[in-house]
Motif scaffolding. Structure first.
Motif, mmCIF file in Angstrom:
data_model
loop_
_atom_site.group_PDB
_atom_site.id
_atom_site.type_symbol
_atom_site.label_atom_id
_atom_site.label_comp_id
_atom_site.label_asym_id
_atom_site.label_seq_id
_atom_site.Cartn_x
_atom_site.Cartn_y
_atom_site.Cartn_z
ATOM 1 N N MET A 26 0.852 -1.165 0.000
ATOM 2 C CA MET A 26 0.000 0.000 0.000
ATOM 3 C C MET A 26 0.900 1.230 0.000
ATOM 4 O O MET A 26 2.047 1.182 0.409
ATOM 5 N N ARG A 27 0.313 2.325 -0.434
ATOM 6 C CA ARG A 27 1.062 3.570 -0.563
ATOM 7 C C ARG A 27 0.241 4.728 -0.014
ATOM 8 O O ARG A 27 -0.979 4.686 -0.027
ATOM 9 N N VAL A 28 0.936 5.754 0.476
ATOM 10 C CA VAL A 28 0.285 6.954 0.971
ATOM 11 C C VAL A 28 0.819 8.151 0.161
ATOM 12 O O VAL A 28 2.012 8.202 -0.170
ATOM 13 N N LYS A 29 -0.056 9.066 -0.160
ATOM 14 C CA LYS A 29 0.329 10.252 -0.921
ATOM 15 C C LYS A 29 1.120 11.192 -0.020
ATOM 16 O O LYS A 29 0.750 11.446 1.112
ATOM 17 N N VAL A 30 2.242 11.697 -0.544
ATOM 18 C CA VAL A 30 3.095 12.636 0.176
ATOM 19 C C VAL A 30 3.415 13.818 -0.737
ATOM 20 O O VAL A 30 3.160 13.780 -1.933
ATOM 21 N N GLU A 31 4.003 14.827 -0.162
ATOM 22 C CA GLU A 31 4.454 15.982 -0.933
ATOM 23 C C GLU A 31 5.940 16.175 -0.664
ATOM 24 O O GLU A 31 6.370 16.235 0.496
ATOM 25 N N LYS A 32 6.727 16.257 -1.725
ATOM 26 C CA LYS A 32 8.162 16.480 -1.574
ATOM 27 C C LYS A 32 8.385 17.938 -1.192
ATOM 28 O O LYS A 32 7.907 18.848 -1.858
ATOM 29 N N ILE A 33 9.104 18.165 -0.094
ATOM 30 C CA ILE A 33 9.385 19.512 0.391
ATOM 31 C C ILE A 33 10.708 20.017 -0.183
ATOM 32 O O ILE A 33 10.769 21.082 -0.761
ATOM 33 N N ARG A 34 11.764 19.233 0.003
ATOM 34 C CA ARG A 34 13.090 19.603 -0.504
ATOM 35 C C ARG A 34 14.039 18.423 -0.308
ATOM 36 O O ARG A 34 13.670 17.427 0.298
ATOM 37 N N GLY A 35 15.232 18.582 -0.826
ATOM 38 C CA GLY A 35 16.255 17.574 -0.600
ATOM 39 C C GLY A 35 16.660 17.557 0.862
ATOM 40 O O GLY A 35 16.508 18.556 1.570
ATOM 41 N N GLY A 36 17.179 16.436 1.308
ATOM 42 C CA GLY A 36 17.617 16.318 2.694
ATOM 43 C C GLY A 36 19.018 16.874 2.880
ATOM 44 O O GLY A 36 19.620 17.433 1.960
ATOM 45 N N SER A 37 19.575 16.711 4.062
ATOM 46 C CA SER A 37 20.918 17.212 4.343
ATOM 47 C C SER A 37 21.993 16.315 3.720
ATOM 48 O O SER A 37 23.148 16.696 3.648
ATOM 49 N N HIS A 38 21.593 15.155 3.271
ATOM 50 C CA HIS A 38 22.492 14.213 2.606
ATOM 51 C C HIS A 38 21.937 13.955 1.209
ATOM 52 O O HIS A 38 20.722 13.959 1.023
ATOM 53 N N PRO A 39 22.788 13.721 0.193
ATOM 54 C CA PRO A 39 22.282 13.501 -1.170
ATOM 55 C C PRO A 39 21.308 12.335 -1.309
ATOM 56 O O PRO A 39 20.504 12.306 -2.231
ATOM 57 N N SER A 40 21.378 11.371 -0.388
ATOM 58 C CA SER A 40 20.482 10.221 -0.494
ATOM 59 C C SER A 40 19.232 10.400 0.368
ATOM 60 O O SER A 40 18.607 9.423 0.761
ATOM 61 N N GLU A 41 18.856 11.640 0.660
ATOM 62 C CA GLU A 41 17.676 11.911 1.481
ATOM 63 C C GLU A 41 16.785 12.952 0.806
ATOM 64 O O GLU A 41 17.258 13.806 0.072
ATOM 65 N N VAL A 42 15.497 12.847 1.105
ATOM 66 C CA VAL A 42 14.537 13.850 0.667
ATOM 67 C C VAL A 42 13.538 14.052 1.806
ATOM 68 O O VAL A 42 13.164 13.096 2.490
ATOM 69 N N LEU A 43 13.136 15.287 2.024
ATOM 70 C CA LEU A 43 12.155 15.625 3.060
ATOM 71 C C LEU A 43 10.778 15.644 2.416
ATOM 72 O O LEU A 43 10.571 16.322 1.413
ATOM 73 N N VAL A 44 9.839 14.874 2.986
ATOM 74 C CA VAL A 44 8.466 14.830 2.474
ATOM 75 C C VAL A 44 7.494 15.137 3.603
ATOM 76 O O VAL A 44 7.832 15.014 4.779
ATOM 77 N N SER A 45 6.288 15.531 3.231
ATOM 78 C CA SER A 45 5.243 15.754 4.229
ATOM 79 C C SER A 45 4.062 14.848 3.928
ATOM 80 O O SER A 45 3.772 14.550 2.770
#
Length: 79
Positions: free
Chosen positions: A1-20
């Protein structure tokens, strides 16, 4: 199953992304690996733990910034 998210910005590391994630209590933010997102706006979750009215209790793959692993989300955001 999946939940809808919104990408906020890249994380502090290249392999990270901040989502809400929009929850019944407001917005929760978490850091995930970019490959865990599909079509850029859905995040894999387990089967809902509980259902109350038109909301699901889901467990996220990572802890939110506020420290939650489980959040209530509107059912229309889960597919």
């Amino acid at each position: 199953m999946r939940v809808k998210v919104e990408k906020i910005r890249g994380g502090s590391h290249p392999s990270e992304v901040l989502v809400s994630v929009k929850t019944t209590q407001g917005e929760e933010r978490l850091v995930v690996h970019p490959r865990s997102l599909r079509e850029g706006d859905t995040l894999e979750i387990g089967y809902p733990i509980n259902q109350e009215s038109s909301n699901y209790l889901v467990e996220l793959p990572r802890e939110t910034i506020s420290g939650s692993w489980r959040v209530w989300v509107p059912a229309e955001l889960v597919s």
